[in-house]
Every structure is written in structure tokens, then in C-alpha cells.
Design an enzyme around this catalytic site. Structure first.
Site, PDB file in Angstrom:
ATOM      1  CD  GLN A  88      -9.705   0.103   4.930  1.00 47.15           C
ATOM      2  OE1 GLN A  88     -10.005  -0.936   5.545  1.00 47.15           O
ATOM      3  NE2 GLN A  88      -9.647   0.162   3.614  1.00 47.15           N
ATOM      4  CB  VAL A  90      -1.121   3.800   9.840  1.00 49.78           C
ATOM      5  CG1 VAL A  90      -2.374   3.151  10.433  1.00 49.78           C
ATOM      6  CG2 VAL A  90      -0.157   2.726   9.334  1.00 49.78           C
ATOM      7  CG  ASP A  91       0.510   5.863   3.997  1.00 56.10           C
ATOM      8  OD1 ASP A  91       0.236   4.741   3.519  1.00 56.10           O
ATOM      9  OD2 ASP A  91      -0.070   6.908   3.637  1.00 56.10           O
ATOM     10  CG  HIS A 106      -7.888   1.189  10.251  1.00 53.95           C
ATOM     11  ND1 HIS A 106      -7.750   0.290   9.214  1.00 53.95           N
ATOM     12  CD2 HIS A 106      -9.171   1.091  10.678  1.00 53.95           C
ATOM     13  CE1 HIS A 106      -8.914  -0.340   9.036  1.00 53.95           C
ATOM     14  NE2 HIS A 106      -9.790   0.140   9.912  1.00 53.95           N
ATOM     15  CB  CYS A 133       2.613   8.925  29.414  1.00 51.99           C
ATOM     16  SG  CYS A 133       1.296  10.119  29.100  1.00 51.99           S
ATOM     17  CB  THR A 173      -9.525  -1.106   0.502  1.00 51.61           C
ATOM     18  OG1 THR A 173      -9.802  -1.893   1.665  1.00 51.61           O
ATOM     19  CG2 THR A 173     -10.827  -0.666  -0.138  1.00 51.61           C
ATOM     20  CG  ASN A 198      -8.596  -2.862  -5.422  1.00 49.40           C
ATOM     21  OD1 ASN A 198      -8.051  -2.060  -4.676  1.00 49.40           O
ATOM     22  ND2 ASN A 198      -8.575  -4.163  -5.213  1.00 49.40           N
TER      23      ASN A 198
HETATM   24  N1  APR Z   1      -3.083  -0.076  -7.223  1.00 47.34           N
HETATM   25  C1  APR Z   1      -4.352  -0.316  -6.794  1.00 47.34           C
HETATM   26  N2  APR Z   1      -4.688  -1.314  -5.940  1.00 47.34           N
HETATM   27  C2  APR Z   1      -3.676  -2.100  -5.501  1.00 47.34           C
HETATM   28  C3  APR Z   1      -2.327  -1.921  -5.898  1.00 47.34           C
HETATM   29  C4  APR Z   1      -2.049  -0.854  -6.807  1.00 47.34           C
HETATM   30  N3  APR Z   1      -0.813  -0.608  -7.232  1.00 47.34           N
HETATM   31  N4  APR Z   1      -1.572  -2.890  -5.292  1.00 47.34           N
HETATM   32  C5  APR Z   1      -2.412  -3.633  -4.545  1.00 47.34           C
HETATM   33  N5  APR Z   1      -3.681  -3.174  -4.667  1.00 47.34           N
HETATM   34  C6  APR Z   1      -4.905  -3.676  -4.034  1.00 47.34           C
HETATM   35  C7  APR Z   1      -4.935  -5.173  -3.853  1.00 47.34           C
HETATM   36  O1  APR Z   1      -5.539  -5.789  -4.999  1.00 47.34           O
HETATM   37  C8  APR Z   1      -5.837  -5.319  -2.611  1.00 47.34           C
HETATM   38  O2  APR Z   1      -7.218  -5.440  -2.999  1.00 47.34           O
HETATM   39  O3  APR Z   1      -4.931  -3.128  -2.725  1.00 47.34           O
HETATM   40  C9  APR Z   1      -5.639  -4.006  -1.856  1.00 47.34           C
HETATM   41  C10 APR Z   1      -4.824  -4.176  -0.579  1.00 47.34           C
HETATM   42  O4  APR Z   1      -5.589  -4.977   0.293  1.00 47.34           O
HETATM   43  P1  APR Z   1      -5.047  -5.243   1.772  1.00 47.34           P
HETATM   44  O5  APR Z   1      -3.622  -5.643   1.705  1.00 47.34           O
HETATM   45  O6  APR Z   1      -6.045  -6.138   2.439  1.00 47.34           O
HETATM   46  O7  APR Z   1      -5.078  -3.797   2.462  1.00 47.34           O
HETATM   47  P2  APR Z   1      -6.330  -3.034   3.063  1.00 47.34           P
HETATM   48  O8  APR Z   1      -7.591  -3.372   2.299  1.00 47.34           O
HETATM   49  O9  APR Z   1      -5.961  -1.608   3.167  1.00 47.34           O
HETATM   50  O10 APR Z   1      -6.446  -3.647   4.561  1.00 47.34           O
HETATM   51  C11 APR Z   1      -7.439  -3.071   5.392  1.00 47.34           C
HETATM   52  O11 APR Z   1      -6.676  -4.427   7.238  1.00 47.34           O
HETATM   53  O12 APR Z   1      -4.846  -5.285   8.266  1.00 47.34           O
HETATM   54  C12 APR Z   1      -5.826  -4.331   8.374  1.00 47.34           C
HETATM   55  O13 APR Z   1      -5.746  -2.278   9.494  1.00 47.34           O
HETATM   56  C13 APR Z   1      -5.213  -2.963   8.398  1.00 47.34           C
HETATM   57  O14 APR Z   1      -5.973  -0.963   7.303  1.00 47.34           O
HETATM   58  C14 APR Z   1      -5.706  -2.343   7.100  1.00 47.34           C
HETATM   59  C15 APR Z   1      -6.977  -3.113   6.821  1.00 47.34           C
END
Ligand code: APR
Length: 230
Positions: A88, A90-91, A106, A133, A173, A198
Site C-alpha cells: 500500500q 508509495v515509497d 496505491h 503532460c 498495516t 505488526n
Molecule cells: N513495525 C511494524 N509495524 C509498525 C511500526 C513498526 N516499526 N510502526 C507502526 N506500525 C504499524 C502500526 O501499528 C499500524 O498498525 O503500522 C500500521 C500503520 O497503519 P496506518 O498508518 O494506517 O498505515 P496503512 O495501514 O499503511 O494505511 C493504509 O491508508 O491512508 C491510506 O493510502 C493510504 O496506503 C495507506 C492506507
């Protein structure tokens, strides 16, 4: 060692220890910017300048970030099993860490597209509203990012991979955004083993067969070791 067919979903948490902000953690990107303003087609329509600023800033930060041990461990896993990394994020840290089979559902900070003719090209570091473009010359260039309300990339390929997978892992995630958050339920329905890796249990934690809690830079290499050192 039986060769596994593994689908791995990653989110912002896998890049956190590389210094890139997550979205929903304390002080995350959505705490500082309204999603409606910087991550929707309506927001881009309303204020393209602000949206370009937001992604130029994230592009600059991503360019300074280095892959961490979680990214390189997944690249090593690719060498031992059939792996599809569905990110998900974008890096480009999975690719920088050596991964070959990465699907950016994404979109990607490294790509740009035209809101008029849908042409796509490698994004410059700084995008502006007046960039023409390269194909149709319209001043309608935008980051090639999938915004809320838009169709993610690769869903057919992802569903096909899930249908033949032996293992599904979700890493870093929060399980808040669909369709990505629904992959674990689909995997379980298909009888695929599932694991969540996670920092804290996600919204869908109860749906996983196995959970590994901790920072990705240690939990992911530990998990990969169970699949490469048998
Ligand atoms: N190691 C493992 N997990 C981690 C760490 C770490 N060092 N730091 C944070 N996390 C976990 C957090 O506990 C959280 O569950 O990563 C998760 C990040 O969640 P979000 O910030 O919601 O990111 P993500 O799930 O990728 O968001 C999904 O939402 O905003 C949209 O398009 C955007 O791709 C993104 C999508």
C-alpha cells in the site's frame, strides 16, 4: 523445505523505521493533513497546488529514506519461495531493499500521470500545476497515487495470487482501508494460512491464524528465518 507461494501485504509500518511517517499513528500524516484535501480527486480539483506540495514533500522524504532490515528480509524470502509483495506504500523501499516482485496497489511517488489523457511517466522530484503532460501537453499532471474513491491497481493480479497462495502475511498495516483490509478474510475463505506482523494488533487481528508483535525490523527477519532456515 517445501516451496511456499506467499502473498505479502505491506503498509506504512514497514517503512516507519526507515524514517517515513505512518498515517494513523500518533502524529501521523492524517493528523497533520486532512485526507479530503490531499488524498482525494476532489481535493486535487479544489487545490492542485496544495496536493503537489504534499506529494513533493513526501517524495523528498522518501528519497532520503533507506530500506530497513524488514525490506531486505523480504527480498531474501523472494529468493527461497514464490513471493508477491503487494504494498500500500508509495515509497520505493521494497525495491531499494532488493525485492523484484512488488505491486504498488496505491500507486507510487516515483510515477506521474495526466488527469486529461491518462499518460504515465517517471515523476520529477518536484511537480507543479503548470507542468505540461509530455503526451498531450495539457497542464493536468498529477501524482500517480491512488486517492480515496479511486480504484486501486492490480486487484485482478492480487486475487489471482491469493487463489493459489499457501501463505498470506500482512505487515505494518492497520487494516483500516479496503480492499487491502479484506485480503485476510479472502485468504482464510480460500484456506490459506495467515499471519499478521505488526507493532500492535490491527483492526483485523482476530482474523489471522498467527500474530507476531514488534517492530518490523526485528519481527520480519525473525519470521523470514522460519521460512528459509528449515
Ligand atoms: N513495525 C511494524 N509495524 C509498525 C511500526 C513498526 N516499526 N510502526 C507502526 N506500525 C504499524 C502500526 O501499528 C499500524 O498498525 O503500522 C500500521 C500503520 O497503519 P496506518 O498508518 O494506517 O498505515 P496503512 O495501514 O499503511 O494505511 C493504509 O491508508 O491512508 C491510506 O493510502 C493510504 O496506503 C495507506 C492506507
Amino acid at each position: 523445505m517445501a516451496r511456499e507461494r506467499i502473498v505479502i501485504l505491506t503498509g506504512a509500518g514497514i517503512s516507519a523505521e526507515s524514517g517515513l511517517g505512518t498515517f494513523r499513528d500518533q502524529g501521523g500524516l492524517w493528523a497533520e493533513h486532512r485526507v479530503e484535501d490531499v488524498a482525494t480527486p476532489e481535493g486535487f480539483e479544489r487545490d492542485p497546488e496544495l496536493v503537489h506540495w504534499f506529494y513533493n514533500m513526501r517524495r523528498a522524504e522518501a528519497a532520503k529514506a533507506a530500506p530497513n532490515a524488514a525490506h531486505t528480509a523480504l527480498a531474501a524470502l523472494e529468493r527461497a519461495h514464490d513471493v508477491l509483495i503487494v504494498t500500500q506504500n508509495v515509497d520505493a523501499l521494497h525495491e531499494a531493499g532488493g525485492a523484484q516482485n512488488v505491486l504498488h496497489m496505491h500507486g507510487s511517488l516515483a510515477r506521474a500521470k495526466c488527469a486529461t489523457c491518462a499518460a504515465e511517466w517517471d515523476a520529477p522530484m518536484v511537480m507543479t500545476v503548470s507542468d505540461p503532460c509530455p503526451v498531450c501537453a495539457a497542464q493536468a499532471t498529477r501524482p500517480d497515487i491512488v486517492w480515496f474513491g479511486e480504484m486501486p491497481y492490480g486487484l485482478d493480479e492480487i486475487n489471482a495470487a491469493l487463489s493459489t497462495a499457501t501463505l498470506f502475511a500482512a505487515i505494518g498495516t492497520s487494516g483500516n482501508v479496503y480492499p487491502a483490509a479484506g485480503f485476510v478474510a479472502e485468504a482464510s475463505r480460500l484456506g490459506v494460512r495467515t499471519v499478521e506482523i505488526n507493532l500492535a494488533p490491527s483492526a483485523g487481528a482476530a482474523l489471522f491464524d498467527e500474530t507476531r508483535i514488534g517492530p518490523a525490523s526485528t519481527t520480519v527477519p525473525d519470521w523470514v528465518a522460519t521460512l528459509t532456515q528449515r
